[in-house]
Design a protein around this motif. Structure first.
Motif, PDB file in Angstrom:
ATOM      1  N   ALA A  21      43.916  50.799  46.364  1.00 51.58           N
ATOM      2  CA  ALA A  21      43.330  49.819  47.277  1.00 51.58           C
ATOM      3  C   ALA A  21      41.810  49.950  47.313  1.00 51.58           C
ATOM      4  O   ALA A  21      41.082  48.949  47.324  1.00 51.58           O
ATOM      5  N   LEU A  22      41.315  51.198  47.311  1.00 49.90           N
ATOM      6  CA  LEU A  22      39.860  51.395  47.326  1.00 49.90           C
ATOM      7  C   LEU A  22      39.215  50.891  46.035  1.00 49.90           C
ATOM      8  O   LEU A  22      38.159  50.242  46.055  1.00 49.90           O
ATOM      9  N   LEU A  23      39.844  51.179  44.909  1.00 47.02           N
ATOM     10  CA  LEU A  23      39.251  50.824  43.628  1.00 47.02           C
ATOM     11  C   LEU A  23      39.350  49.339  43.319  1.00 47.02           C
ATOM     12  O   LEU A  23      38.457  48.772  42.669  1.00 47.02           O
ATOM     13  N   LEU A  24      40.426  48.680  43.789  1.00 49.99           N
ATOM     14  CA  LEU A  24      40.711  47.337  43.305  1.00 49.99           C
ATOM     15  C   LEU A  24      40.730  46.264  44.391  1.00 49.99           C
ATOM     16  O   LEU A  24      40.498  45.082  44.085  1.00 49.99           O
ATOM     17  N   LEU A  25      41.010  46.645  45.645  1.00 50.91           N
ATOM     18  CA  LEU A  25      41.072  45.650  46.711  1.00 50.91           C
ATOM     19  C   LEU A  25      39.822  45.637  47.581  1.00 50.91           C
ATOM     20  O   LEU A  25      39.497  44.613  48.184  1.00 50.91           O
ATOM     21  N   ARG A  26      39.139  46.759  47.645  1.00 45.07           N
ATOM     22  CA  ARG A  26      37.954  46.847  48.496  1.00 45.07           C
ATOM     23  C   ARG A  26      36.882  45.859  48.024  1.00 45.07           C
ATOM     24  O   ARG A  26      36.441  45.871  46.904  1.00 45.07           O
ATOM     25  N   GLY A  27      36.464  44.974  48.917  1.00 47.56           N
ATOM     26  CA  GLY A  27      35.428  44.008  48.598  1.00 47.56           C
ATOM     27  C   GLY A  27      35.835  42.960  47.585  1.00 47.56           C
ATOM     28  O   GLY A  27      34.970  42.312  46.982  1.00 47.56           O
ATOM     29  N   LEU A  28      37.148  42.739  47.418  1.00 46.98           N
ATOM     30  CA  LEU A  28      37.612  41.836  46.367  1.00 46.98           C
ATOM     31  C   LEU A  28      37.074  40.421  46.563  1.00 46.98           C
ATOM     32  O   LEU A  28      36.731  39.742  45.594  1.00 46.98           O
ATOM     33  N   GLY A  29      36.978  39.965  47.792  1.00 49.97           N
ATOM     34  CA  GLY A  29      36.535  38.595  48.054  1.00 49.97           C
ATOM     35  C   GLY A  29      35.073  38.466  48.389  1.00 49.97           C
ATOM     36  O   GLY A  29      34.629  37.380  48.797  1.00 49.97           O
TER      37      GLY A  29
END
Length: 617
Positions: A18-26
């Motif tokens: 989640a930290l590597l891939l979802l954090r700040g995704l948008g």
């Protein structure tokens, strides 16, 4: 508590993923040029209810099957997009991010259930190996980038990888009687069907060749075919994938057949398309770069996995990973068209081989290659840290015409300094554990030393992704993509009823995505100007109706500064409505455009837009 104790590795994988891939995704916009085409097609599906044929910019998009569009489209169905998904990247990038996290969890779960090289199930060492494999996969530069992009590569690679791991799990838990198939034999075939829906029949080729190479290396081709029930399995794969293909052929007919099967599959393999010409050895450097800094461990793991004869079924995961990686290498080396993203299906296999190589060697003669691999890996990490620390001396040579202030802004942001610190720690922490083996004897018992060193190297690289790579991504979006979004907003603001919108020179599909208008794209050659003048009069597509200049006297044109300075675009007396970065928004009299096209025609330059172009959008 016992459940948490048993599955803490999977929970850590979920958290780190989640930290590597979802954090700040948008938080950043769509990266031109392919992601906006996927995102616009998926959004169109959600808005029009046509879930059969992907369409973008008023044209059908035949390049990929629909699974990735369907998954993105589900995100676009959620209400309130303007408040929580204003840039479109959350809904569009979520399938790639979740697919990458799913592979992390599957790798870790497989190694937890079946530890390799004699490790005891449930031991700290086996848990660290499982976590190390997941991180070795996720921290590949390819996955850190493509795992956040709204394209089909991450999803396709995840489904291929998960199907291979499910096939291996079925044979690892097999019983002596395989006439009715091993337990769970059907799971891999089901996921393989989804992979065919993600990118096409290449999924069957990659998985089939990997399983064939693995079975031959184990000397049990017949056993594998019977146990995995290849006939019924392929029928299950076909039942999942074929209905959409048949429906699409029935509705779209020959144009779909020629584009998807003829161009995007057969021609991409047999001929160079879209200028993606690379030398035959292209994937050698990609293999090295995709696993930095632990590429030496990857090569050590690959060599060990190929040594010796057949392995026991539940101890053959390294052998499968080696066959899997080599099949991807051989297949895409053979292909005429080569792209870095074609290596992504091999990165889970590389993660397995790296983690297995990092295990504490069982016999003393095996320690010398391991020490060499570790020494080279730490030297690479230290070298990268030194290069980043010295970036003020050399980064100024980095130049991008679309981002003229890139070097100064990156240096001022501090991202390179933070990156240097993280890579320095990645080199230092494992070295301390190697030089001081008794530093933490209770936390890291002897059998956990190798996996512990790998984790000590990987955790600073997680920090690199969070503290340096993601901020740099946001900075790049502000410098490169924000001006296009500003042009899209200006075009919406200034557009008159029925006025067409065009973009010439640098072509950015995100202009179509953010303006929600059909955009006529042309390059910067004189022929492209002639094309634009003729298309306005004659081309028809969804959302674009041809018209004479007397009916629609003006056209909005987004043009970059370099193209605007070319002779054939001079003297047209445009009205500049807005400017952002390199781009200008012109209102151009079509009569002036047509006069210039007539002048070019006198010199033999005529429109060519009706010639077949498979990559048109």
């Amino acid at each position: 508590m016992s459940l948490l104790r048993r599955h803490w590795v999977l929970l850590v994988c979920l958290g780190l993923g989640a930290l590597l891939l979802l954090r700040g995704l948008g938080h950043s916009g769509l990266v031109d040029e392919t992601p906006p085409l996927f995102a616009a097609s998926a959004r169109a599906m959600a808005e029009t209810g046509d879930w059969l044929t992907p369409r973008v910019n008023g044209l059908p998009r035949y390049d990929k099957p629909p699974l990735v569009y369907w998954l993105m489209g589900l995100g676009y169905l959620l209400p309130g997009q303007s408040s929580w998904n204003p840039l479109g990247t959350w809904a569009a990038g979520l399938p790639s991010a979740l697919a990458t996290i799913a592979v992390m969890v599957t790798l870790a779960a497989t190694l937890q259930r079946w530890p390799q090289a004699g490790l005891r199930r449930g031991s700290l060492a086996s848990q660290l190996v499982a976590l190390g494999a997941a991180l070795a996969y996720a921290l590949s530069p390819l996955n850190l980038v493509w795992g956040r992009l709204p394209v089909s590569d991450a999803l396709f690679s995840a489904l291929v990888s998960i199907s291979l791991l499910l096939f291996w799990q079925a044979q690892a838990r097999r019983q002596s009687d395989s006439q009715r198939g091993w337990r769970g034999w059907w799971c891999g075939w089901l996921v393989l069907g989804l992979a065919v829906l993600a990118k096409g029949p290449v999924a069957v080729v990659l998985v089939g060749l990997s399983l064939l190479a693995f079975a031959l290396s184990q000397g049990e081709l017949g056993t594998q075919l019977r146990g995995l029930r290849a006939g019924p399995g392929l029928a299950l794969t076909a039942a999942v994938a074929l209905p959409w293909y048949l429906a699409e052929l029935l509705v779209e007919g020959r144009p779909y057949w020629n584009s998807f099967f003829g161009y995007h599959n057969l021609q991409r393999f047999t001929a160079v398309v879209n200028d993606h010409l690379q030398p035959w050895w292209f994937f050698g450097p990609i293999l090295v770069a995709a696993s930095l800094p632990v590429t030496p461990l990857l090569l050590l793991g690959l060599g060990r996995a190929l040594q010796g004869g057949a392995r026991p079924p539940d101890q053959s995961l390294g052998r499968l990973a080696a066959c899997w990686l080599l099949v991807v290498l051989a297949f895409f080396t053979t292909a005429a068209t080569k792209l870095p993203s074609y290596w992504i299906p091999a990165t889970p296999a590389a993660g397995l081989l790296i983690a297995l190589a990092a295990q504490h060697p069982a016999q003393r003669p095996a320690q010398r290659p391991a020490r060499l691999a570790w020494g080279l890996s730490l030297a690479l990490a230290a070298g990268i840290a030194l290069a980043l620390a010295l970036s003020p001396l050399w980064f100024g040579i980095v130049s991008d015409p679309e981002m003229p202030t890139l070097a100064a802004d990156v240096l001022a942001s501090g991202s390179l300094q933070r990156a240097a610190l993280c890579w320095g720690l990645a080199a230092l922490l494992p070295l301390l554990l190697m030089l001081l083996p008794n530093l933490l004897p209770k936390l890291l018992p002897p059998e956990s030393g190798g996996p512990g060193r790998l984790l000590a190297l990987q955790l600073p690289l997680v920090g690199f992704a969070l503290l340096a790579l993601q901020p740099a991504w946001t900075l790049g979006d502000r410098l490169r993509a924000l001006p296009v979004r500003q042009m899209a907003a200006a075009a919406v603001q200034h557009r008159r009823p029925d006025e067409s919108l065009a973009m010439v020179g640098i072509l950015k599909p995100s202009l179509h995505y953010y303006s929600r208008r059909v955009v006529l794209y042309e390059g910067n050659e004189p022929t492209d100007l002639a094309n634009l003048a003729d298309r306005l009069q004659r081309e028809r597509r969804r959302g674009q109706t041809p018209s004479p200049a007397s009916q629609q006297p003006t056209v909005l044109v987004v043009i970059d500064a370099r193209t605007a300075a070319l002779p054939h675009w001079q003297g047209l007396a445009p009205t500049t409505l807005a400017q952002a970065g390199l781009y200008r928004l012109w209102r151009l009299e079509r009569s002036a455009l047509e006069r210039r096209a007539a002048q070019l025609a006198q010199g033999g330059i005529r429109p060519r837009w009706q010639e077949p172009r498979p990559e048109r959008y």
